[in-house]
Design an enzyme around this catalytic site. Structure first.
Site, mmCIF file in Angstrom:
data_model
loop_
_atom_site.group_PDB
_atom_site.id
_atom_site.type_symbol
_atom_site.label_atom_id
_atom_site.label_comp_id
_atom_site.label_asym_id
_atom_site.label_seq_id
_atom_site.Cartn_x
_atom_site.Cartn_y
_atom_site.Cartn_z
ATOM 1 N N HIS A 1 -6.250 1.645 -1.317
ATOM 2 C CA HIS A 1 -6.172 0.399 -1.719
ATOM 3 C C HIS A 1 -4.926 -0.035 -2.169
ATOM 4 O O HIS A 1 -3.983 0.833 -2.455
ATOM 5 C CB HIS A 1 -7.016 0.140 -3.112
ATOM 6 C CG HIS A 1 -8.414 0.286 -2.897
ATOM 7 N ND1 HIS A 1 -9.498 -0.713 -2.145
ATOM 8 C CD2 HIS A 1 -9.341 1.306 -3.107
ATOM 9 C CE1 HIS A 1 -10.634 -0.173 -1.937
ATOM 10 N NE2 HIS A 1 -10.758 1.136 -2.535
ATOM 11 N N LYS B 1 -4.862 -4.811 -9.101
ATOM 12 C CA LYS B 1 -3.754 -4.571 -8.466
ATOM 13 C C LYS B 1 -2.758 -4.865 -9.537
ATOM 14 O O LYS B 1 -2.845 -5.599 -10.476
ATOM 15 C CB LYS B 1 -3.609 -5.592 -7.363
ATOM 16 C CG LYS B 1 -4.336 -5.003 -6.084
ATOM 17 C CD LYS B 1 -4.276 -6.160 -4.988
ATOM 18 C CE LYS B 1 -5.046 -5.696 -3.858
ATOM 19 N NZ LYS B 1 -6.446 -4.925 -4.027
ATOM 20 N N TYR C 1 0.760 -0.965 -0.053
ATOM 21 C CA TYR C 1 -0.030 0.026 0.027
ATOM 22 C C TYR C 1 0.986 1.245 0.215
ATOM 23 O O TYR C 1 1.895 1.219 0.487
ATOM 24 C CB TYR C 1 -0.821 0.170 1.079
ATOM 25 C CG TYR C 1 -1.851 -1.057 1.455
ATOM 26 C CD1 TYR C 1 -3.395 -0.804 1.027
ATOM 27 C CD2 TYR C 1 -1.361 -2.314 1.862
ATOM 28 C CE1 TYR C 1 -4.196 -2.005 1.324
ATOM 29 C CE2 TYR C 1 -2.418 -3.298 2.226
ATOM 30 C CZ TYR C 1 -3.478 -3.197 1.941
ATOM 31 O OH TYR C 1 -4.516 -4.278 1.791
#
Length: 250
Positions: free
Chosen positions: A156, A193, A148
């Site tokens: 997020h 991600k 993070y």
């Protein structure tokens, strides 16, 4: 991929209270109080006061444990977290069940006996932490860590992290075949991600003592899945290839 902040004002809060400052405050507080944690299995248990509870929560280190004690808060530190505070930040003493201090050499041997991949995982963990990324377990996403930009309550996770090392079967069980590679990329894309592969080179060093970490090298590589929606006649071919970036912009 740009950071996905959680709510209005989250980015401003992060900029006003940088992670580097939080960790320095925690380091100073634990050092002054001569904090110590009890080694228990694959974790260490740390009892702290209210100020340190706040700092540990803000630094996103350890997990609070609910107990009946009113004046103290207990935190469970993972193996990488405990060794980072003890070895890298030098602000935490680790003791055994007999309350006798355990030095870093002994702690290193203990961690290695509990987790064969500990040297590689710790090098990856400390590599990211030293660059002020918040690092948490990535087991729920099928990876080793998630990283993070700041506290998870504000942003997020940006990266899903895999730790690999040439010639190490324990760390290299992933991404050996195309199907594994494809599934991992798809999974990372579905949770928004970027896959970050940290390839650890031991440079001929073993795992006998923590001093070997100084000789380990980390190669960073981000890998993103090609999106066919980007394939348009008015775009150049260079925009339609899988992007492989050899280094990160921290």
């Amino acid at each position: 991929m740009a950071p996905r902040w959680k709510g209005k004002g989250s980015e401003a809060k992060a900029l006003a209270d940088p992670m580097s400052k939080i960790v320095l405050e925690l380091q100073s507080s634990l050092t002054q109080s001569e904090a110590h944690a009890l080694l228990s299995g694959c974790s260490a248990l740390l009892a702290v006061e209210a100020e340190q509870t706040d700092l540990l929560n803000r630094a996103c280190l350890g997990r609070p444990i609910v107990t009946a004690e009113k004046d103290k808060q207990w935190f469970q530190l993972g193996m990488e977290e405990a060794f980072y505070l003890s070895h890298s930040l030098k602000c935490l003493r680790i003791v055994g069940e007999d309350n006798c201090p355990i030095n870093n050499e002994e702690l290193w041997q203990y961690m290695n006996s509990k987790k064969r991949t500990f040297p590689l995982f710790y090098k990856a963990y400390s590599h990211l932490r030293e660059r002020n990324w918040v690092v948490r377990s990535g087991s729920q996403y099928g990876v080793d860590f998630v990283a993070y930009r700041h506290h998870p309550s504000l942003v997020h996770a940006e990266y899903a992290v895999l730790v690999l090392s040439e010639g190490d079967d324990d760390a290299n069980g992933r991404l050996r075949v195309w199907s594994d590679f494809h599934c991992t990329i798809r999974l990372c894309g579905s949770v928004a991600k970027t896959l970050l592969v940290l390839n650890i080179s031991k440079n001929g060093q073993g795992t006998v003592s923590p001093s070997c970490l100084e000789h380990y090298a980390v190669e960073e590589r981000t890998i993103m899945r090609w999106n066919p929606e980007q394939c348009r006649e008015d775009q150049t071919i260079s925009e339609n290839v899988i992007k492989t970036v050899s280094s990160l912009q921290w």
